[in-house]
Design an enzyme around this catalytic site. Sequence first.
Site, PDB file in Angstrom:
ATOM      1  N   VAL A  11       0.831  -1.210   0.000  1.00  0.00           N
ATOM      2  CA  VAL A  11       0.000   0.000   0.000  1.00  0.00           C
ATOM      3  C   VAL A  11       0.862   1.256   0.000  1.00  0.00           C
ATOM      4  CG1 VAL A  11      -1.707   1.328   1.321  1.00  0.00           C
ATOM      5  CG2 VAL A  11      -1.937  -1.151   1.126  1.00  0.00           C
ATOM      6  N   LYS A  35      14.408  -1.981   1.727  1.00  0.00           N
ATOM      7  CA  LYS A  35      13.327  -1.294   1.023  1.00  0.00           C
ATOM      8  C   LYS A  35      13.707   0.138   0.692  1.00  0.00           C
ATOM      9  CE  LYS A  35       9.396  -3.894   2.912  1.00  0.00           C
ATOM     10  NZ  LYS A  35       8.146  -3.803   3.704  1.00  0.00           N
ATOM     11  N   THR A  86      -1.102  -4.534   9.781  1.00  0.00           N
ATOM     12  CA  THR A  86      -1.869  -4.937  10.967  1.00  0.00           C
ATOM     13  C   THR A  86      -2.226  -6.410  10.783  1.00  0.00           C
ATOM     14  OG1 THR A  86      -3.904  -4.093   9.922  1.00  0.00           O
ATOM     15  CG2 THR A  86      -2.800  -2.648  11.506  1.00  0.00           C
ATOM     16  N   THR A 125      -5.608  -1.305   7.923  1.00  0.00           N
ATOM     17  CA  THR A 125      -6.893  -1.831   8.381  1.00  0.00           C
ATOM     18  C   THR A 125      -6.905  -1.893   9.903  1.00  0.00           C
ATOM     19  OG1 THR A 125      -7.051  -3.174   6.376  1.00  0.00           O
ATOM     20  CG2 THR A 125      -8.510  -3.746   8.201  1.00  0.00           C
ATOM     21  N   GLU A 162      -4.268  -6.105  -6.242  1.00  0.00           N
ATOM     22  CA  GLU A 162      -2.966  -6.420  -6.817  1.00  0.00           C
ATOM     23  C   GLU A 162      -3.095  -6.561  -8.330  1.00  0.00           C
ATOM     24  OE1 GLU A 162      -0.882  -9.607  -4.972  1.00  0.00           O
ATOM     25  OE2 GLU A 162      -1.278  -8.895  -2.937  1.00  0.00           O
ATOM     26  N   HIS A 218     -16.502  -9.083   0.022  1.00  0.00           N
ATOM     27  CA  HIS A 218     -15.756  -9.718  -1.069  1.00  0.00           C
ATOM     28  C   HIS A 218     -15.499 -11.191  -0.755  1.00  0.00           C
ATOM     29  CE1 HIS A 218     -15.539  -5.840  -2.722  1.00  0.00           C
ATOM     30  NE2 HIS A 218     -14.432  -5.417  -2.139  1.00  0.00           N
ATOM     31  N   GLY A 266     -37.367 -13.415   4.930  1.00  0.00           N
ATOM     32  CA  GLY A 266     -38.631 -14.150   4.961  1.00  0.00           C
ATOM     33  C   GLY A 266     -39.300 -14.082   3.613  1.00  0.00           C
ATOM     34  N   CYS A 269     -40.394 -16.921  -0.860  1.00  0.00           N
ATOM     35  CA  CYS A 269     -39.341 -17.545  -1.673  1.00  0.00           C
ATOM     36  C   CYS A 269     -38.026 -17.787  -0.940  1.00  0.00           C
ATOM     37  CB  CYS A 269     -39.067 -16.690  -2.910  1.00  0.00           C
ATOM     38  SG  CYS A 269     -40.429 -16.664  -4.093  1.00  0.00           S
ATOM     39  N   LYS A 272     -37.541 -21.018   1.564  1.00  0.00           N
ATOM     40  CA  LYS A 272     -37.606 -22.322   0.897  1.00  0.00           C
ATOM     41  C   LYS A 272     -36.516 -22.473  -0.155  1.00  0.00           C
ATOM     42  CE  LYS A 272     -40.918 -21.220  -2.816  1.00  0.00           C
ATOM     43  NZ  LYS A 272     -40.011 -21.591  -3.924  1.00  0.00           N
TER      44      LYS A 272
END
Length: 298
Positions: A11, A35, A86, A125, A162, A218, A266, A269, A272
């Site tokens: 990120v 890095k 995180t 996050t 990505e 997702h 409920g 449809c 069931k």
Amino acid sequence: MKIAILGLGYVGCTAAGCIASQGHEVLGIDVSPAKVETLNSGKSPVYEPGLDDLISKARAEGRLEAVTEIGDKLDDCDIAIVCVGTPSGVDGAHNMSYIVQVTRAIAASIKPDRKGPLTVVYRSTMRPGTTEQMIQPIFRSLLGERSDDLVELVYNPEFLREATAIDDYFNPPKIVLGTIDGTPSEKMVALHEGIEAPIFHVGIREAEITKFVDNTWHAVKVAFANEVGRVCQNIGISARQVHQIFVSDTKLNISPYYTRPGGPFGGSCLPKDVRGPAAYCGRYRIADASVRLIAAQQ
């Protein structure tokens, strides 16, 4: 503006390249010498199509550099964006130790005679309430009563995939800017100038939970699609054609309908037609765990 990015992972590196390409001056900060050395050589420490080109151009034009220590580097920065990891802890909760460390380091570097507040933006996050219950107290303990004058706290979740991260950065589905009181952050609005997307100025907790909501949704879609694919494969149905039919319906299947909390589960449809596939899958020994879970709750 001059913008510091703390954490040069996926990120952070993507943000560094994209923000520098917009003409801002970017300072990357990471504890990893490897890095930092890679970025200063004009290459990206992480692989993402097109990112090497952005970083190489920014380095050549003198708009990007990286260091391993904060020191006094934040003195002339307008924004500091935190992109540290995180990861999951042993109990499944997010490990916030890196957030705590970098927050303390930022707070310790801020001088009391600073001209204007430093906008500290978190993209990592984190669970709702982290900013108010963990981050804000750190700044206040180290900066004292002038903390709120020296620091503007913002949570700005990212929505990068990505292999398409650069395009996602410049063409996001939305921009979420959370502040303590929900008022717009002028610097963050300026940072996103020229990017066409709906902007949500919200309270910081609403912004924090956004990434959780998106990623769990997702995950539901991935699990559901794979279960449907298994059923189709076992009974000789084309999963590709079923998918094509399903996603063509943008009125109901791919839409905000049925996702707003408050409506009951409920009707004639839904109950069931959830029990039916569960029974059908069980007959073919390809039980769909998610369908069974929902059916069991009826």
